[in-house]
Design a protein around this motif. Structure first.
Motif, PDB file in Angstrom:
ATOM      1  N   HIS A  17      14.323  20.691 -48.532  1.00 49.70           N
ATOM      2  CA  HIS A  17      15.692  20.987 -48.106  1.00 49.70           C
ATOM      3  C   HIS A  17      15.968  22.485 -48.218  1.00 49.70           C
ATOM      4  N   CYS A  18      15.565  23.103 -49.332  1.00 50.30           N
ATOM      5  CA  CYS A  18      15.761  24.546 -49.526  1.00 50.30           C
ATOM      6  C   CYS A  18      14.937  25.342 -48.519  1.00 50.30           C
ATOM      7  N   LEU A  19      13.722  24.871 -48.245  1.00 51.27           N
ATOM      8  CA  LEU A  19      12.834  25.546 -47.294  1.00 51.27           C
ATOM      9  C   LEU A  19      13.474  25.581 -45.907  1.00 51.27           C
ATOM     10  N   LEU A  20      13.993  24.429 -45.470  1.00 47.89           N
ATOM     11  CA  LEU A  20      14.592  24.352 -44.140  1.00 47.89           C
ATOM     12  C   LEU A  20      15.918  25.101 -44.082  1.00 47.89           C
ATOM     13  N   ALA A  21      16.662  25.104 -45.177  1.00 47.11           N
ATOM     14  CA  ALA A  21      17.918  25.859 -45.210  1.00 47.11           C
ATOM     15  C   ALA A  21      17.646  27.335 -44.952  1.00 47.11           C
ATOM     16  N   ALA A  22      16.580  27.866 -45.561  1.00 44.08           N
ATOM     17  CA  ALA A  22      16.237  29.272 -45.361  1.00 44.08           C
ATOM     18  C   ALA A  22      15.834  29.546 -43.914  1.00 44.08           C
ATOM     19  N   VAL A  23      15.055  28.630 -43.306  1.00 37.44           N
ATOM     20  CA  VAL A  23      14.623  28.811 -41.913  1.00 37.44           C
ATOM     21  C   VAL A  23      15.831  28.783 -40.973  1.00 37.44           C
ATOM     22  N   LEU A  24      16.706  27.796 -41.154  1.00 34.45           N
ATOM     23  CA  LEU A  24      17.849  27.660 -40.252  1.00 34.45           C
ATOM     24  C   LEU A  24      18.848  28.793 -40.433  1.00 34.45           C
ATOM     25  N   ARG A  25      18.966  29.283 -41.671  1.00 30.52           N
ATOM     26  CA  ARG A  25      19.823  30.444 -41.910  1.00 30.52           C
ATOM     27  C   ARG A  25      19.288  31.652 -41.135  1.00 30.52           C
ATOM     28  N   GLN A  26      17.983  31.811 -41.129  1.00 30.68           N
ATOM     29  CA  GLN A  26      17.378  32.911 -40.376  1.00 30.68           C
ATOM     30  C   GLN A  26      17.595  32.723 -38.874  1.00 30.68           C
TER      31      GLN A  26
END
Length: 302
Positions: free
Chosen positions: A250-259
């Motif tokens: 979840h944290c990994l994807l949050a960082a990608v989508l934020r980018q």
């Protein structure tokens, strides 16, 4: 009496060897942007002052920094002012408290800046409409010039290790007898699109539009969650309820989508290394969420 008390407080403050303050610029951001946390310390010129690791103090916010060398300027009275800045960001709207920030000096001395709160808001209707227009303008395209083709080749070289593993998994699955007529799985489709994305020279705008679409389509097909029409906060809220997606993912994807949103909304120009990390994060997520075939236990029917 009141005047005497004020004079006493002023005298005590004047004798404090170190003062520290902190501010947010700006104090409110949409979730796809960043804020700066700026810390200012004033101290005697010869006194060494240190700050703690700030990550535990900012809670669920992402923090990066110091983002530049500490500014250090002399002040009258044999004092100096030090200023340091950190980047803060969040994947979802909300109120994010920041704990008081201490500075340590001398033999156990401590000064502290009061706590702060960063307000992170959702996109406005105008911003959401702009995103839709932006995404519609980027479909499959050829590289505009040789520069991006060279960048794509460099990016491909950096990702050979991960891509080789993904390619081997695809080869093994497709070369297994009886699999030739099977429909393409969500992870096969995602891996193929990820490798195709590397081979195409694209601007960073188009790269992140495609990467976001690969991720969202994979999640819809793999987990049955709505993803394509959701905003990033809505999407992450739904993902948090999925038992097959752990907190690390979840944290990994949050960082990608934020980018992705930062590139789309804020005209952020990512580096080649930023693009490599985002691509590798999506590839890792797809690889780590491929279903594992259950092996029958002894005594069970195969």
């Amino acid at each position: 009496m009141l005047n005497a008390l004020l004079l006493l407080m002023a005298a005590l403050a004047a004798n404090e060897p170190v003062t520290i303050s902190a501010r947010l610029e700006p104090p409110e951001i949409p979730y796809y942007r960043e804020a700066l946390l700026i810390i200012t310390v004033e101290a005697p010129a010869g006194l060494e002052v240190s700050l703690p690791d700030l990550a535990p103090l900012v809670g669920e916010l992402g923090i990066e920094g110091p983002i530049s060398p500490t500014q250090d300027e002399p002040l009258p009275g044999n004092k100096r002012r030090m200023r340091v800045a950190y980047r803060l960001d969040a994947a979802q709207p909300g109120e994010y408290p920041i704990q008081p920030i201490p500075a340590f000096f001398g033999d156990g001395g401590t000064a502290s800046a009061p706590g702060l709160s960063l307000h992170v808001r959702d996109v406005t209707s105008g911003e959401a409409a702009e995103l839709q227009r932006f995404a519609a303008n980027f479909g499959p395209m050829d590289p505009p010039n040789g520069l991006w083709r060279m960048a794509a080749i460099a990016l491909l070289a950096l990702l050979l290790g991960g891509a080789a593993m993904a390619g081997w998994l695809l080869w093994r699955k497709r070369s297994t007898p009886g699999n030739a007529s099977m429909p393409e799985t969500p992870w096969d489709a995602a891996h193929a699109r990820l490798q195709h994305l590397l081979a195409m020279g694209r601007s960073h705008d188009a790269f992140y539009v495609e990467l976001s679409d690969i991720l969202r389509q994979y999640i819809e097909a793999r987990f049955g969650l709505r993803a394509l029409e959701e905003t990033t906060p809505e999407f992450l809220d739904g993902l948090a309820t999925c038992a097959d997606v752990n907190e690390e993912h979840h944290c990994l994807l949050a960082a990608v989508l934020r980018q992705c949103d930062r590139v789309k909304f804020a005209q952020y120009a990512p580096s080649l290394e930023d693009m490599r990390r985002s691509h590798a994060a999506v590839a890792r997520f797809v690889h780590e969420t491929i279903p594992v075939a259950k092996t029958p236990m002894q005594g069970e029917a195969a």
